[in-house]
Design an enzyme around this catalytic site. Structure first.
Site, PDB file in Angstrom:
ATOM      1  N   CYS A  76       0.872  -1.171   0.000  1.00 58.44           N
ATOM      2  CA  CYS A  76       0.000   0.000   0.000  1.00 58.44           C
ATOM      3  C   CYS A  76       0.909   1.221   0.000  1.00 58.44           C
ATOM      4  O   CYS A  76       1.760   1.374   0.891  1.00 58.44           O
ATOM      5  CB  CYS A  76      -0.868  -0.022   1.259  1.00 58.44           C
ATOM      6  N   GLU A 181     -12.771   0.990  -7.039  1.00 56.13           N
ATOM      7  CA  GLU A 181     -13.561   0.201  -6.076  1.00 56.13           C
ATOM      8  C   GLU A 181     -14.940  -0.123  -6.641  1.00 56.13           C
ATOM      9  O   GLU A 181     -15.522  -1.152  -6.338  1.00 56.13           O
ATOM     10  CB  GLU A 181     -13.752   0.998  -4.780  1.00 56.13           C
ATOM     11  N   CYS A 215      -0.034   4.181  -6.455  1.00 61.72           N
ATOM     12  CA  CYS A 215      -1.174   3.691  -5.672  1.00 61.72           C
ATOM     13  C   CYS A 215      -1.492   2.294  -6.196  1.00 61.72           C
ATOM     14  O   CYS A 215      -1.513   2.081  -7.423  1.00 61.72           O
ATOM     15  CB  CYS A 215      -2.384   4.611  -5.855  1.00 61.72           C
TER      16      CYS A 215
HETATM   17  N1  DGL Z   1      -3.848   1.200  -1.129  1.00 58.19           N
HETATM   18  C1  DGL Z   1      -3.829   2.636  -1.206  1.00 58.19           C
HETATM   19  C2  DGL Z   1      -2.522   3.095  -1.851  1.00 58.19           C
HETATM   20  O1  DGL Z   1      -1.836   2.312  -2.486  1.00 58.19           O
HETATM   21  C3  DGL Z   1      -5.010   3.201  -1.961  1.00 58.19           C
HETATM   22  C4  DGL Z   1      -6.349   2.990  -1.276  1.00 58.19           C
HETATM   23  C5  DGL Z   1      -6.526   3.833  -0.033  1.00 58.19           C
HETATM   24  O2  DGL Z   1      -6.568   5.083  -0.115  1.00 58.19           O
HETATM   25  O3  DGL Z   1      -6.596   3.233   1.029  1.00 58.19           O
HETATM   26  O4  DGL Z   1      -2.173   4.238  -1.709  1.00 58.19           O
END
Ligand code: DGL
Length: 303
Positions: A76, A181, A215
């Site tokens: 993440c 999503e 992301c």
């Molecule tokens: N998994 C998050 C990232 O890679 C994106 C989703 C979120 O904002 O939790 O930044």
């Protein structure tokens, strides 16, 4: 000599976007066992404060350690950008994030580009921006990073890219995670949103050569991003950190693909946990993983 014991690797994301990292790990380290946690109850992390993200990320990381993870991959970007050190301090196991490998992937691409286009090296050496670069460092290439608002505000990518002598421009794209999503990866609304974000970003940084997807949700939008870039007349090479992160994990474990030969395709044991919406996790997660997501277990990590 006995073959190396397959490690148990914990993979953590705020949702199912991190499955893109697991997808890259599976063929590279097919003999490892994986425990994946998607903190879907507390998603999105990308719009929250540092303290909240660190609290969520540390509790998720501790859960995976308690389940037997011997190495943790923070799949993440937001959790890596804001909480890598907190997690490293909280856990007695190695922790690998996605930001550093993503920056390294941008550097590799920049180096490859220069090898393919040596005339650029000559031209760029006359560029004042390169005058202060040490001769053994890569010349500056301009990288545009698309990420969540929290990742952009942390400037973790700017620090990581600048450390490699790459120029960074960051663009927060808060609408993209909800669109992914929703499963709107090939949808006119998503194309329109991308057009606005990319036009704004490239107007501010017209010299951009590379687009880094900062992301874990964005790799699913890669075809839409290519389409949008073509429509605004600014094609770019796109990189994401998933494969680079998988390589970093293999390097850390000292398991090159040669020493970690597949026993059989899909021999890894994957266990999936989510903190909410397990039906949605199973349904949409398969898009990220590229194969069906088997049973998902529901857990409660509190608020
Ligand atoms: N998994 C998050 C990232 O890679 C994106 C989703 C979120 O904002 O939790 O930044």
């Amino acid at each position: 000599m006995n073959p190396p014991i397959p490690p148990t690797i914990g993979v953590f994301d705020s949702g199912f976007g991190g499955l893109t990292v697991l997808r890259a790990l599976l063929p590279l380290l097919p003999n490892a066992n994986y425990i994946y946690l998607g903190d879907t109850a507390r998603l999105p992390y990308g719009s929250k404060s540092h303290d909240t993200i660190a609290r969520y990320a540390v509790s998720s990381a501790k859960f995976l350690h308690e389940q037997g993870a011997e190495l943790l991959v923070i799949a993440c970007n937001t959790a890596t950008a804001l909480a890598l050190e907190d997690i490293q301090q909280a856990l007695p196991i190695p922790v690998i994030g996605v930001v550093e490998p993503g920056a390294q992937a941008a550097l590799s691409l920049s180096t490859k580009n220069l090898q393919c286009h040596p005339e650029r090296s000559a031209a760029e050496s006359k560029d004042l921006r390169f005058a202060s670069a040490a001769p053994d460092r890569a010349p500056i290439e301009s990288v545009l990073v698309l990420a969540t608002a929290a990742t952009v505000q942390s400037h973790a990518y700017t620090r990581a890219l600048n450390a490699l002598n790459l120029e960074a421009n960051e663009k927060a794209c808060p609408l993209l995670v909800p669109l992914v999503e929703e499963g709107w990866i090939n949808h006119p609304v998503t194309d329109e949103v991308l057009k606005i974000y990319l036009t704004e970003a490239l107007t501010a940084a017209p010299a951009t050569q590379t687009l880094l997807l900062g992301c874990t949700h964005y790799p699913l939008l890669e075809p839409a991003i290519h389409r949008t870039l073509a429509s605004i007349g600014h094609p770019l090479t796109i990189i994401d950190s998933a494969h680079a992160t998988a390589q970093a994990v293999a390097a850390h474990l000292n398991l090159s693909p040669q020493t970690s030969k597949p026993i059989a395709q899909g021999s890894s044991l994957c266990t999936f946990y989510a903190t909410d919406s397990i039906e949605k996790f199973q349904r949409l997660g398969s898009n990220f993983l590229g194969q069906p997501v088997s049973e998902v277990r529901l857990i409660d990590l509190g608020g």
